[in-house]
Scaffold this motif. Sequence first.
Motif, PDB file in Angstrom:
ATOM      1  N   ARG A  43      20.545  74.428  -6.752  1.00 49.68           N
ATOM      2  CA  ARG A  43      21.474  75.550  -6.546  1.00 49.68           C
ATOM      3  C   ARG A  43      22.862  75.095  -6.130  1.00 49.68           C
ATOM      4  O   ARG A  43      23.656  75.892  -5.636  1.00 49.68           O
ATOM      5  CB  ARG A  43      20.934  76.536  -5.503  1.00 49.68           C
ATOM      6  N   SER A  46      25.989  77.208  -7.488  1.00 50.38           N
ATOM      7  CA  SER A  46      26.392  78.481  -6.890  1.00 50.38           C
ATOM      8  C   SER A  46      27.164  78.249  -5.589  1.00 50.38           C
ATOM      9  O   SER A  46      28.130  78.958  -5.297  1.00 50.38           O
ATOM     10  CB  SER A  46      25.191  79.400  -6.662  1.00 50.38           C
ATOM     11  N   THR A  49      30.559  77.240  -6.660  1.00 49.89           N
ATOM     12  CA  THR A  49      31.315  78.385  -7.173  1.00 49.89           C
ATOM     13  C   THR A  49      31.893  79.209  -6.019  1.00 49.89           C
ATOM     14  O   THR A  49      33.076  79.548  -6.013  1.00 49.89           O
ATOM     15  CB  THR A  49      30.402  79.281  -8.048  1.00 49.89           C
ATOM     16  N   GLN A  76      21.834  77.591 -13.293  1.00 49.20           N
ATOM     17  CA  GLN A  76      23.093  77.575 -12.544  1.00 49.20           C
ATOM     18  C   GLN A  76      24.086  76.591 -13.167  1.00 49.20           C
ATOM     19  O   GLN A  76      25.295  76.813 -13.148  1.00 49.20           O
ATOM     20  CB  GLN A  76      22.837  77.242 -11.070  1.00 49.20           C
ATOM     21  N   HIS A  79      25.696  78.351 -16.122  1.00 47.15           N
ATOM     22  CA  HIS A  79      26.612  79.423 -15.720  1.00 47.15           C
ATOM     23  C   HIS A  79      27.863  78.902 -15.018  1.00 47.15           C
ATOM     24  O   HIS A  79      28.922  79.518 -15.084  1.00 47.15           O
ATOM     25  CB  HIS A  79      25.879  80.449 -14.862  1.00 47.15           C
ATOM     26  N   LEU A  80      27.729  77.772 -14.347  1.00 44.33           N
ATOM     27  CA  LEU A  80      28.902  77.132 -13.738  1.00 44.33           C
ATOM     28  C   LEU A  80      29.914  76.794 -14.831  1.00 44.33           C
ATOM     29  O   LEU A  80      31.109  77.072 -14.710  1.00 44.33           O
ATOM     30  CB  LEU A  80      28.459  75.850 -13.016  1.00 44.33           C
TER      31      LEU A  80
ATOM     32  N   SER B 243      29.396  88.570  -4.173  1.00 39.10           N
ATOM     33  CA  SER B 243      28.680  88.145  -5.367  1.00 39.10           C
ATOM     34  C   SER B 243      27.403  88.966  -5.447  1.00 39.10           C
ATOM     35  O   SER B 243      26.759  89.206  -4.433  1.00 39.10           O
ATOM     36  CB  SER B 243      28.371  86.661  -5.296  1.00 39.10           C
ATOM     37  N   ALA B 280      26.915  87.631 -10.549  1.00 38.89           N
ATOM     38  CA  ALA B 280      26.222  86.352 -10.701  1.00 38.89           C
ATOM     39  C   ALA B 280      25.164  86.424 -11.795  1.00 38.89           C
ATOM     40  O   ALA B 280      24.882  87.489 -12.339  1.00 38.89           O
ATOM     41  CB  ALA B 280      25.586  85.963  -9.376  1.00 38.89           C
ATOM     42  N   ALA B 285      21.825  82.866  -7.387  1.00 38.14           N
ATOM     43  CA  ALA B 285      23.233  82.476  -7.466  1.00 38.14           C
ATOM     44  C   ALA B 285      24.099  83.415  -6.643  1.00 38.14           C
ATOM     45  O   ALA B 285      25.078  82.989  -6.034  1.00 38.14           O
ATOM     46  CB  ALA B 285      23.700  82.466  -8.918  1.00 38.14           C
ATOM     47  N   GLY B 288      23.821  82.268  -3.215  1.00 40.31           N
ATOM     48  CA  GLY B 288      24.378  80.909  -3.168  1.00 40.31           C
ATOM     49  C   GLY B 288      25.896  80.932  -3.112  1.00 40.31           C
ATOM     50  O   GLY B 288      26.520  80.222  -2.322  1.00 40.31           O
ATOM     51  N   MET B 289      26.495  81.784  -3.927  1.00 41.49           N
ATOM     52  CA  MET B 289      27.963  81.898  -3.921  1.00 41.49           C
ATOM     53  C   MET B 289      28.450  82.429  -2.580  1.00 41.49           C
ATOM     54  O   MET B 289      29.459  81.961  -2.050  1.00 41.49           O
ATOM     55  CB  MET B 289      28.418  82.835  -5.036  1.00 41.49           C
TER      56      MET B 289
END
Lengths: 305, 616
Positions: A43, A46, A49, A76, A79-80, B243, B280, B285, B288-289
């Motif tokens: 992860r 994320s 990001t 991830q 998507h990054l 997010s 996201a 995610a 996570g963001m």
Amino acid sequence: MAACYELSIQPENVIKISGIGCSSKSPTYFMGRSHGFNAVHGRMPSIATGASIANRSLKTIGVSGDGDTASIGIGQFIHLMRRNVPMVYIIENNGVYGLTKGQFSATADQGQKLKKMGVNPFMPIDLCMEALIANCGFVARSFAGDPKQVKELLKSALNFQGTAVLDIISPCVTFNNRDESTKSYSWGIEHEYPLHDVTWVPSYDEIEMEIEPGEIVEVELHNKSRLVLKKLEHNHDTSDRLAAMQLLEETCCAEILATGLIYLNQNQETFQSVENLVDKPLARLQQDALRPSKEALEEIMADFR
Amino acid sequence: MSKSQVKQKEAAGEAEAQRPIVNDFTLVVATVNGSGSQTSNLALVRAFFRMGIPVCGKNLFPSNIQGLPTWYTIRVNAKGYTANKLKADLLVAMNMATFRDDLQDLKQGGVCFYDDRLAEPADRPDVIFYPIPLRDLVNEADPPKQLREYVANMAYVGVLTEILQIDNEEIRSALDTHFGGRETSVALNMKMIDLAASWARDNLPKRDPYRVERMPRDEEHLLVDGNTAAALGAIYGGVTVASWYPITPASSLAETLEYYLPHLRSDPETGKATYAVVQAEDELAAIGMAVGAGWVGARAMTSTSGPGISLMSEFAGLAFIAEIPIVIWDVQRMGPSTGLPTRTSQGDVLILRFLSHGDTRHTLLIPAAPHECFEFGWRAFDLAERFQTPVFVLSDLDLGMNQWVSKPFQYPDVDMDRGKVLSAEDLEKLGDFGRYRDIDGDGIAPRTLPGTDHPLAAFFTRGTGHDERAIYSEKAQDWDANIERLWRKLENVRDALPAPVVQRMDHADVGIIAFGSTDPAILEAREYLSDEGLATDYLRIRAIPFSETVEDFIQEHEVVYVVEMNTDGQMHQLLQLEWPALATKLVSLTKNNGVPLDADWTFEAVRSAEEQRHER
């Protein structure tokens, strides 16, 4: 880390982010004056990001492994790149899970043998190919046995404004170093095929190389620094995405480890620019910029009456 | 029941029908999902609200885009009791497929407005039927073809306007608000409404007792849903990174952020954003963001519902142990798994309190009304940054998505609390820095933000064991010391949280504890209980960890009923864990079937529990 030192990047302005695994321990080994974050398995993108959008002035370096990126974190990872988050994404790729003591990873060769696991029946995931498919603007592959190339590519990546992926074949001497493995040290030494001689040149330097005309390709990066690619025997056009895919396919079939810059595209908007952020890092904004007025609240409430 | 008894009952019903019932009924509109009835229903709710009558509008909708039955419940009640009601007084039957079932939920002697293409059932002689010639009325209004179906819903609004004596001007003003002042849309719909009202005036003699009447209106009050209030609260709390991943019933919270932020939080000179809202790729995610953004010092949040919470579990543990401020909204729905995704529940209490593996204990805020969603929306950031911990805000579908009459939102009365953050100058003065070192004894260790220009600033954030300098450590004493400090820190959270709300009656031996969106049902049930001679005190929990007030409240009463919408009594269990010596005083009363709590069930549950208690 020599690359950052040579670029005179201030360590306080760098964040080093990783997931979980052997690779993810690397950030603790370099640049002690930079903030680091050893996140959760797969992860890291994320976290990167969120951190990058919250403070756009930070230089983000992510370090991941093939387990971290190609298995648990493949979503991830993709998507990054899709968002083009400005960062360097380093994969230390060894085709094996080291920290849990020797299971196959998703980049392991088909037919590869491991002491504990036997023979791998599945096709490997090529992370550079995935990066190309995800429209990543900077895709490079290198080999840990070629530190000079790694360093130049890293310097180039650090000067790229979007997501830069650097897949470094990094043999695991404990669990996956048999000569026949494409992730072994000896295989890499014997089969490495540099596409070009890469040099990164700061904006203020003259190029000092003895070259024949037509032998080099020079690319200016957004910050006026330059990438100089000196042609070797192969004529690879780094601006051609289809050619890059073809190269990966051909060299894979021919059992060749093609290294160097595989693809470069500087024409994609970064995440920060898409989000139209103010110049000042969001994380540094204080109450005066963050809390709207009482009058504005009154106006909104009037709509609910 | 014999025939003569039925006759007597009918006669009684007729007699009762003569006495007017003003500003006190529940109206259910049964339609088909996706048919556009929402505009009509909202217009009715808004018109009642603007006539000063306490009202709520609850949408019971299926997990489906178009075609399945949908029910919209509007309750008006002069006393302000606007909780759910299981039996409706009035039914607008527009859905052929559910007509018979819908009639079963209409109370004895109720009123039914129906599309005259439906056949009037013979088995409800007690019901007063008003057939509406929907097709003819729409033909007469003759709206543009593509809008026919939508405008058709206005026909029942028109008939109700006439029969219930709703102020026509308030209907118009409600539509005006709905369509943002677009006169052609308003006119098109008003034409249908006026036509239907006029038809009803000429053709439907009033035979039922229900009507509305203007009441003195509290001009301050708002008609709003909890998700809108939550989003505005977050904006006034200075949210900078939000997010999220789409999920019912939380999506509208993030969508509301997207709606208001460009207007409220763009830089006045450059027009650029002082925020980022990121959709996201999944909830992993999304959190996570938020964790990444919270780590570098932004006010970061995510909003989700149960399934998303399950996915966020690992990151919640990381944020907790690495001490990273984030705010997480959980707009609860029925679980486990997909459960009833469009129905309400309070089933996430336990999972949120302990979300993640190993030792975790999270801080929860629990609003019960839109104005509290707003308040907790901004306070959550202060608490998260002050205590460097994830703060969860527990809402639910009923509160989040339905229309509530709310007190106005109070502009934050305190400055933002950004917590203990060391600058380069602070570090220079200190001369030494350990990220997890408690300097002043409150368990909160000051942090530095990435990008702080000082050689001492950096540290390594990790979920693995660490010492007070944030260095990797597997030493037992380092783990112990860190947890001891962490628990001390969290003990101090208690007093910083919103206090419980306690409402008392004279000489009450019986207590009721509840939380969140059940509040209106509890308040109403207490009046029914009081009418039966049972006085109750009521404590509404607004945060976890619990305040000492809760302990005192349990102490003071012979018995305390813990009422909640989940099957195993999760809040009841948490209270028992917190105060085992008081455990036997606590009695769990639960109902969890996707339907918002109603006062009748609550009244009956407490009454029969009391009966049993006294028999023992």
